[in-house]
Every structure is written in structure tokens, then in C-alpha cells.
Design an enzyme around this catalytic site. Structure first.
Site, PDB file in Angstrom:
ATOM      1  CD  GLN A  12      -1.708  -2.282   1.859  1.00  0.00           C
ATOM      2  OE1 GLN A  12      -0.545  -2.694   1.872  1.00  0.00           O
ATOM      3  NE2 GLN A  12      -2.698  -2.980   2.380  1.00  0.00           N
ATOM      4  CG  ASP A  48      -7.529  -0.609   9.749  1.00  0.00           C
ATOM      5  OD1 ASP A  48      -6.345  -0.257   9.629  1.00  0.00           O
ATOM      6  OD2 ASP A  48      -8.316  -0.730   8.791  1.00  0.00           O
TER       7      ASP A  48
HETATM    8  O1  MRU Z   1      -5.484  -3.614   4.622  1.00  0.00           O
HETATM    9  P1  MRU Z   1      -5.777  -2.165   4.397  1.00  0.00           P
HETATM   10  O2  MRU Z   1      -5.013  -1.598   3.253  1.00  0.00           O
HETATM   11  O3  MRU Z   1      -7.259  -1.899   4.308  1.00  0.00           O
HETATM   12  O4  MRU Z   1      -5.253  -1.426   5.702  1.00  0.00           O
HETATM   13  C1  MRU Z   1      -5.401  -0.031   5.808  1.00  0.00           C
HETATM   14  C2  MRU Z   1      -4.727   0.544   7.005  1.00  0.00           C
HETATM   15  O5  MRU Z   1      -4.187  -0.171   7.818  1.00  0.00           O
HETATM   16  C3  MRU Z   1      -4.818   2.025   7.206  1.00  0.00           C
HETATM   17  O6  MRU Z   1      -3.714   2.467   7.934  1.00  0.00           O
HETATM   18  C4  MRU Z   1      -6.105   2.339   7.993  1.00  0.00           C
HETATM   19  O7  MRU Z   1      -7.222   1.872   7.327  1.00  0.00           O
HETATM   20  C5  MRU Z   1      -6.252   3.773   8.331  1.00  0.00           C
HETATM   21  S1  MRU Z   1      -6.502   4.905   6.974  1.00  0.00           S
HETATM   22  C6  MRU Z   1      -8.188   5.227   6.950  1.00  0.00           C
END
Ligand code: MRU
Length: 366
Positions: free
Chosen positions: A203, A244
């Protein structure tokens, strides 16, 4: 979000609903290909959430809410009671698509509650759709306010380490940690960003660098394991990440690798900030041990997707087929490592059960 495609600037949201269709910027393909993928049924939208077509706590919540709105329209039932039972069953499936981000289950529950109002089916369907749209609008306002609230913590020319993608792809339409950075740049502060690549799904290297490039914000991509070195060299002024799910005691579940970044920041006396909407706090969850950590497929760890020498996007294998893999995709950072939470209601630096409860209860619902 502002997106430059073939030299043209466009304003596009990561997830929208048009008619019965949910449309997402396909994050599996970025930064190699920009495509809007479209999902006509609630089941297809659930699969898209599982497949990370859209990801990031905010975008997952909005996509989940739109899936409930699709289900409300698409369920075939002869009575309101039957429709209601089927809607609850669909909602359960939608909420379980990704277990760690609380925003998904809370968005689904908010839409379900909207289905209670009204008596006629059409009215109920309308109310669910209104609720789903309200979640998107709430996120847009919250992420703008988070971006502004964080400015009191950043000096000009700060060198900021961030992890995963927390930008407009992850929560519409500004971001959380990346929203704070974006706002700092927009107001002339000249931040420099270290982007950790965020194995295995990348990401950081695929999405955060792409967003930063779109905005012209100076950054360096680093491998996840370079963070300790950067701290030792005195190159980091602050760490900012998203969340999250935040337990009632302030423990933070975020992308795998966040915990070690927090420990490193603590060891080097560098502030570690968590930027998140108050919606990410889960008071029903006493501490981090109670947060379900999503585990994903071994394939994600055994392979890389990127641009091949022939210019096409492709996947290459980087470990033997039979290698046993562990792939937990989130970890929990204990509250003691968090210097402050940056929320849409301001900065919370005295972190305790009481102050978190006060913060969460200071709002008025959505
Ligand atoms: O697995 P993902 O890409 O959905 O994880 C996203 C994250 O861990 C972000 O840091 C988190 O959602 C906060 S940003 C709104």
C-alpha cells in the site's frame, strides 16, 4: 481526490454509488493502471471488499454501506418481515468481509438501523440509501477536519515517517495521516515524507507514493526494515499513521508493521501520532487483545505484482509454492506508545479510558 490521468486533472472519489452500481477506483491496479471497477450486486461488492479493490478503513466502511443499500434494493421477498430477515443476513455477510476495521461493521449497523424507519418497502430502501450516503459525507467532513487538527503538531520542514496508505484512497476525500501531511503541504509547511513500502500488499509503495506524486509532495520510498536506520541517523521528526480500530483503552490496530514503528519512535524520543476519525474508536472493545486480526492468503506473501519488462502488469512468485506462510495483516500498538490521537474533534494527548470516552461521547451520532 485530485487525480491526474493522461495529463488531465479530474476530481474522483475512491468509492461512489451510481444508481444500483457501486464504483471503485481499483486499488489492485494502481499505480500501473487507473481504472474504475463497477459492481452491480451486493454480493459482487462484498467480493470486491475482500479482494481489496477498495481498502482502507474509511473506504471499506463506505463500500459496506453501499453494499447494504444494494441489498435493500435487490433482495427478493414477498413480505416486509422476509425482506428484513434477508437484509439482516446480507448485512452480516457484508460486515464480515474484513474483520479488523470497525468502520465496516458500524457503517453496516447504521444502515440497518435506517431500515427500521418507514413502513413501506420503498421508503425503507430509500432510508438505507440515504444512510449510506451520509456515511460517505461524514467521512469527507471528518477527514478534512482531521487534516486541519493535525497542523498544531507539525513544524515546517518536518520529516515524517508514515506507513500503509492513509490518503484519499483509504478515507474520502482527504485521508487521515496522509490528510494531515497533505494539509501541511497545502499550507506551505514543506513536509518531507518517508513512505514505508508496506509488505506484502505494498500500500505504501504503490498507493501512497502515487498519491504524494499527484500532489507534488516530496517523499522517499523506503523498505519496511529501513525505519530503525532512519531513526538512528536522526532523520525522522514525527511518525504519523492511521488506525483501523482503537480499543477503549487506546490500543491501536493498524497495518502490520505499525507496532514496530511505534516502539522505534519511543526508543528514539520521536512523537508517534495516530490520525483517525472518532468512528474508529470501539468502546465495546476494552483493549487490543480483543481486536480480531485479519489473516490473508499465503499468495500475497509468496508473490509480488508490478510492471513486467514488457510493460504489462503481472505477478511474479518470490517463494517456493509449498512454503508455509503466516500473513496477519494488522497488528496492535499499545496505547502507551501513542503520543496523541488526531481526530476530527481535535488532538487528544492525555490518553486514558476516561478521556477516550469523553471524546467519543462528545459527538452527536453520525
Ligand atoms: O489492509 P488495508 O489496506 O485496508 O489497511 C489499511 C490501514 O491499515 C490504514 O492504515 C487504515 O485503514 C487507516 S486509513 C483510513
Amino acid at each position: 481526490m485530485r487525480v491526474i490521468i493522461d495529463g488531465r486533472v479530474q476530481d474522483i472519489l475512491a468509492v461512489v454509488m451510481k444508481g444500483q452500481q457501486v464504483q471503485m477506483i481499483d486499488q489492485r491496479l494502481l499505480p500501473f493502471t487507473f481504472r474504475i471497477s463497477k459492481f452491480r450486486t451486493w454480493q459482487a461488492t462484498v467480493q470486491a471488499i475482500k479482494d481489496l479493490v477498495t481498502r482502507g478503513a474509511g473506504s471499506v466502511g463506505v463500500a459496506g454501506a453501499f453494499a447494504v443499500a444494494q441489498a435493500a434494493q435487490q433482495i427478493d421477498a414477498s413480505t416486509i418481515e422476509e425482506w428484513n430477515a434477508q437484509l439482516h443476513s446480507a448485512a452480516q455477510t457484508i460486515a464480515q468481509a474484513r474483520p479488523t476495521a470497525v468502520t465496516l461493521s458500524s457503517a453496516v449497523n447504521y444502515c440497518l438501523a435506517a431500515a427500521e424507519s418507514g413502513t413501506a418497502l420503498a421508503e425503507k430502501q430509500h432510508q438505507v440509501r440515504v444512510a449510506a450516503k451520509a456515511i460517505l459525507e461524514r467521512d469527507m467532513k471528518a477527514s478534512q477536519a482531521i487534516s486541519e487538527a493535525g497542523q498544531s503538531l507539525l513544524k515546517s520542514q518536518y520529516r515524517i515517517l508514515t506507513h500503509c496508505n492513509t490518503g484519499a484512497l483509504a478515507i474520502q476525500d482527504h485521508g487521515t495521516a496522509l490528510g494531515v501531511i497533505r494539509q501541511a503541504h497545502a499550507t506551505g509547511k514543506e513536509p518531507l515524507v518517508y513512505v514505508s513500502e508496506t509488505r506484502p500488499w505494498l500500500q505504501g509503495s504503490r498507493l501512497t507514493t502515487w498519491e504524494l506524486q499527484q500532489e507534488g509532495i516530496p517523499h522517499h520510498l523506503i523498505v519496511d526494515s529501513a525505519c530503525g536506520y532512519l531513526h538512528q541517523q536522526g532523520l525522522v521528526d514525527a511518525v504519523i499513521v492511521g488506525a483501523d480500530r482503537i480499543a477503549a483503552n487506546g490500543d491501536v490496530a493498524n497495518k502490520i508493521g505499525t507496532y514496530e514503528k511505534a516502539v522505534l519512535a519511543h526508543e528514539h524520543g520521536i512523537p508517534f501520532y495516530v490520525a483517525a476519525p472518532t468512528d474508529a474508536f470501539d468502546l465495546a472493545c476494552p483493549n487490543g487483545h480483543d481486536i480480531a486480526i485479519e489473516e490473508r492468503s499465503a499468495h500475497e506473501v509468496r508473490s509480488f505484482t508490478g510492471t513486467l519488462p514488457n510493460g504489462r502488469t503481472g505477478t511474479v512468485q518470490i517463494a517456493p509454492d509449498t512454503t508455509s506462510v503466516l500473513n496477519p495483516v494488522f497488528d496492535v500498538t499499545p496505547a502507551k506508545y501513542v503520543s496523541a490521537f488526531i481526530t476530527e474533534r481535535g488532538v487528544l494527548s492525555q490518553i486514558s479510558l476516561t478521556s477516550i470516552k469523553q471524546l467519543v461521547h462528545s459527538g452527536n451520532g453520525l
